[in-house]
Design a protein around this motif. Structure first.
Motif, PDB file in Angstrom:
ATOM      1  N   LEU A   1     -13.311 -15.317 -15.207  1.00  0.00           N
ATOM      2  CA  LEU A   1     -13.901 -16.529 -15.757  1.00  0.00           C
ATOM      3  C   LEU A   1     -13.384 -17.754 -15.009  1.00  0.00           C
ATOM      4  N   ILE A   2     -14.311 -18.555 -14.471  1.00  0.00           N
ATOM      5  CA  ILE A   2     -13.924 -19.782 -13.773  1.00  0.00           C
ATOM      6  C   ILE A   2     -13.775 -20.911 -14.778  1.00  0.00           C
ATOM      7  N   ALA A   3     -14.802 -21.140 -15.567  1.00  0.00           N
ATOM      8  CA  ALA A   3     -14.788 -22.195 -16.577  1.00  0.00           C
ATOM      9  C   ALA A   3     -16.077 -22.107 -17.376  1.00  0.00           C
ATOM     10  N   VAL A   4     -16.120 -22.922 -18.410  1.00  0.00           N
ATOM     11  CA  VAL A   4     -17.324 -23.097 -19.220  1.00  0.00           C
ATOM     12  C   VAL A   4     -17.868 -24.493 -18.952  1.00  0.00           C
TER      13      VAL A   4
ATOM     14  N   VAL B   1     -19.239 -19.334 -16.573  1.00  0.00           N
ATOM     15  CA  VAL B   1     -19.426 -18.936 -15.178  1.00  0.00           C
ATOM     16  C   VAL B   1     -18.244 -18.081 -14.733  1.00  0.00           C
ATOM     17  N   TYR B   2     -18.548 -16.911 -14.195  1.00  0.00           N
ATOM     18  CA  TYR B   2     -17.546 -15.972 -13.690  1.00  0.00           C
ATOM     19  C   TYR B   2     -17.735 -15.808 -12.184  1.00  0.00           C
ATOM     20  N   ARG B   3     -16.687 -15.259 -11.541  1.00  0.00           N
ATOM     21  CA  ARG B   3     -16.783 -14.961 -10.116  1.00  0.00           C
ATOM     22  C   ARG B   3     -16.259 -13.552  -9.864  1.00  0.00           C
ATOM     23  N   GLN B   4     -16.983 -12.833  -9.001  1.00  0.00           N
ATOM     24  CA  GLN B   4     -16.550 -11.494  -8.579  1.00  0.00           C
ATOM     25  C   GLN B   4     -17.151 -11.213  -7.215  1.00  0.00           C
ATOM     26  N   ASN B   5     -16.310 -10.773  -6.288  1.00  0.00           N
ATOM     27  CA  ASN B   5     -16.757 -10.391  -4.942  1.00  0.00           C
ATOM     28  C   ASN B   5     -17.606 -11.475  -4.278  1.00  0.00           C
ATOM     29  N   GLY B   6     -17.207 -12.720  -4.460  1.00  0.00           N
ATOM     30  CA  GLY B   6     -17.904 -13.821  -3.815  1.00  0.00           C
ATOM     31  C   GLY B   6     -19.240 -14.192  -4.443  1.00  0.00           C
TER      32      GLY B   6
ATOM     33  N   LYS C   1      -9.996 -21.250 -27.596  1.00  0.00           N
ATOM     34  CA  LYS C   1      -9.815 -22.696 -27.444  1.00  0.00           C
ATOM     35  C   LYS C   1      -9.047 -23.074 -26.183  1.00  0.00           C
ATOM     36  N   ASN C   2      -8.360 -22.115 -25.575  1.00  0.00           N
ATOM     37  CA  ASN C   2      -7.649 -22.402 -24.323  1.00  0.00           C
ATOM     38  C   ASN C   2      -8.558 -22.323 -23.097  1.00  0.00           C
ATOM     39  N   THR C   3      -9.795 -21.873 -23.285  1.00  0.00           N
ATOM     40  CA  THR C   3     -10.735 -21.791 -22.171  1.00  0.00           C
ATOM     41  C   THR C   3     -11.068 -23.192 -21.665  1.00  0.00           C
ATOM     42  N   GLU C   4     -10.998 -23.388 -20.366  1.00  0.00           N
ATOM     43  CA  GLU C   4     -11.321 -24.710 -19.819  1.00  0.00           C
ATOM     44  C   GLU C   4     -12.816 -24.960 -19.881  1.00  0.00           C
TER      45      GLU C   4
ATOM     46  N   TYR D   1     -21.601 -29.028 -12.783  1.00  0.00           N
ATOM     47  CA  TYR D   1     -20.258 -29.562 -13.061  1.00  0.00           C
ATOM     48  C   TYR D   1     -19.189 -28.577 -12.603  1.00  0.00           C
ATOM     49  N   ILE D   2     -19.406 -27.297 -12.902  1.00  0.00           N
ATOM     50  CA  ILE D   2     -18.425 -26.278 -12.515  1.00  0.00           C
ATOM     51  C   ILE D   2     -18.401 -26.127 -11.001  1.00  0.00           C
ATOM     52  N   ALA D   3     -19.570 -26.149 -10.365  1.00  0.00           N
ATOM     53  CA  ALA D   3     -19.613 -26.036  -8.907  1.00  0.00           C
ATOM     54  C   ALA D   3     -18.830 -27.167  -8.258  1.00  0.00           C
ATOM     55  N   LEU D   4     -19.014 -28.375  -8.752  1.00  0.00           N
ATOM     56  CA  LEU D   4     -18.394 -29.550  -8.145  1.00  0.00           C
ATOM     57  C   LEU D   4     -16.895 -29.620  -8.409  1.00  0.00           C
ATOM     58  N   ASN D   5     -16.474 -29.169  -9.587  1.00  0.00           N
ATOM     59  CA  ASN D   5     -15.087 -29.322  -9.994  1.00  0.00           C
ATOM     60  C   ASN D   5     -14.220 -28.083  -9.783  1.00  0.00           C
ATOM     61  N   LYS D   6     -14.842 -26.912  -9.681  1.00  0.00           N
ATOM     62  CA  LYS D   6     -14.053 -25.675  -9.587  1.00  0.00           C
ATOM     63  C   LYS D   6     -14.366 -24.847  -8.350  1.00  0.00           C
TER      64      LYS D   6
END
Length: 407
Positions: free
Chosen positions: A230-233, A249-254, A283-286, A372-377
């Motif tokens: 998990l990258i972020a919500v 949004v999750y990431r695996q194998n690029g 609640k700790n999920t970013e 937002y996730i693409a730009l920040n993470k």
């Protein structure tokens, strides 16, 4: 019409049609799907032992569209309640006291579609169903076929059905649906000021052109891989006329794996917090949220959520799009609203039809949190991002339809 039910002109046009194939080409909120389902309920009640099949590209699409309408129609009519013997939620089958049935199905391929015969067929959102599947279903349908779709671009209906004997075309838009709220009508008509091509499709039901889609690098998946990280919500705020949208949004194998969590209007911040809890988020999920709503971000923080504002800058929209284009985007089948947004997310057309280097600012309440996730993470260090390339303007294969029924 059954007691307690309201009907639009589209109901009567579909129910009274003498054509063998009735095609409903319509803009958003025209009520075409609802009207066809009403017609099929009416047919099932009045004719014993009828088999009626409603087909979609997959079950999540049906649940979000035609099946949802069917359940609402059934629940809203005392006469239907009396005439429907049972509804099987697992098989998605309505069984009537006169032994007629309405079933909701999807088919993996043409071979799969060879199973079963029916009296009536309704192909819902037909531009998501392959021609080969339709052919097999049509061959096994005795009486009538109903088809509906939003005309984003020409497809097999335009190539193989329109103009044939026994085929009727009904073009509709939100003006034919008396039950649409004025705020929704204003939003649809507002497309004329931002993108004339989208306005033609969604406000007038005219066949569009396959140009200007921004993100075409997405694919369907059934589940998020268990070992994906998990990258972020992402969270975009809305209220009355705009949906609050949330994705994970999750990431695996690029590759990126994306799942829709929330898409709903009228939510207060406490409502959002409850929906996040109900979706199983810790609640700790970013959570990366729209920085234009600092008050909402602070309120969610005080409710215990780890919410950070999206960092924006000059050309942040184009930059985030460039980042997303570098990945294969895997979208879960249950992410119906995200899939619909991706199919509509396009570059603007000016009044002359020329594509300009700016996205249409509509139907992006799940795409924006993805950005937002693409730009920040997902920032790519030490690499010059490619300039966003606009597609060549294409000449439409299908001119505006004329000489056919328009109501």
């Amino acid at each position: 019409m059954t007691s307690g039910q309201k009907a639009s002109v589209l109901f009567w046009e579909n129910y009274r049609s003498k054509a063998q194939v009735i095609i409903n080409q319509g803009g958003t909120n025209s009520g075409k799907t609802y009207a066809i389902v009403q017609s099929l309920f009416y047919i099932a009640c009045g004719n014993p032992k009828q088999v009626i099949t409603i087909v979609g590209q997959d079950i999540p699409n049906l649940k979000a569209g035609a099946l949802r309408d069917a359940l609402a129609i059934w629940a809203g009519s005392e006469q239907l309640t009396a005439r429907v013997k049972s509804y099987n939620n697992t098989g998605r089958i309505f069984e009537f006291v006169n032994s007629s049935i309405i079933e909701f199905r999807s088919y993996a391929d043409a071979q799969d579609a060879k199973s079963g015969k029916r009296d009536y067929l309704f192909v819902n959102e037909a531009n998501g169903v392959p021609w080969s599947v339709y052919q097999e279903l049509a061959l096994r349908t005795k009486k009538k076929i109903y088809i509906d779709y939003n005309p984003n671009s020409g497809f097999w209906v335009h190539d193989n059905l329109l103009g044939r004997k026994g085929v009727q075309l009904i073009i509709s838009d939100h003006r034919h649906n008396p039950f649409v709220e004025q705020s929704v009508r204003d939003k649809i008509e507002g497309l004329k000021n931002t993108d004339i091509e989208l306005w033609k499709v969604y406000a007038r039901g005219l066949t569009g052109k396959t140009t200007g889609l921004i993100l075409s690098n997405w694919y369907l998946c059934d589940i998020i891989p268990p070992d994906a990280k998990l990258i972020a919500v992402g969270l975009d705020f809305g209220f009355t006329n705009d949906e609050t949208g949330c994705i994970e949004v999750y990431r695996q194998n690029g590759e990126l794996w994306i799942n829709e969590l929330l898409y709903e209007t009228g939510l207060t911040n406490p409502d959002i917090a409850r929906r996040l809890t109900d979706s199983g988020l810790h609640k700790n999920t970013e959570i990366i949220a729209d920085s234009a709503e600092p008050k909402s971000i602070e309120e969610l923080r005080r409710l215990g959520w780890r919410v950070n504002p999206a960092k924006k800058g000059a050309d942040s929209v184009k930059l985030s799009i460039d980042i997303l284009k570098r990945y294969k985007l895997n979208i879960t089948r249950n992410s119906i609203n995200l899939r619909n947004e991706l199919a509509r997310y396009k570059w603007k057309n000016d009044r002359s039809g020329k594509i300009i280097n700016e996205p249409v600012d509509s139907w992006n309440h799940l795409i924006d949190p993805l950005r937002y996730i693409a730009l920040n993470k997902l920032k790519i260090s030490n690499l010059a991002l490619p300039k966003t390339k606009l597609p060549f303007k294409e000449k439409s294969r299908h001119e505006p339809l004329s000489g056919l029924l328009t109501i």
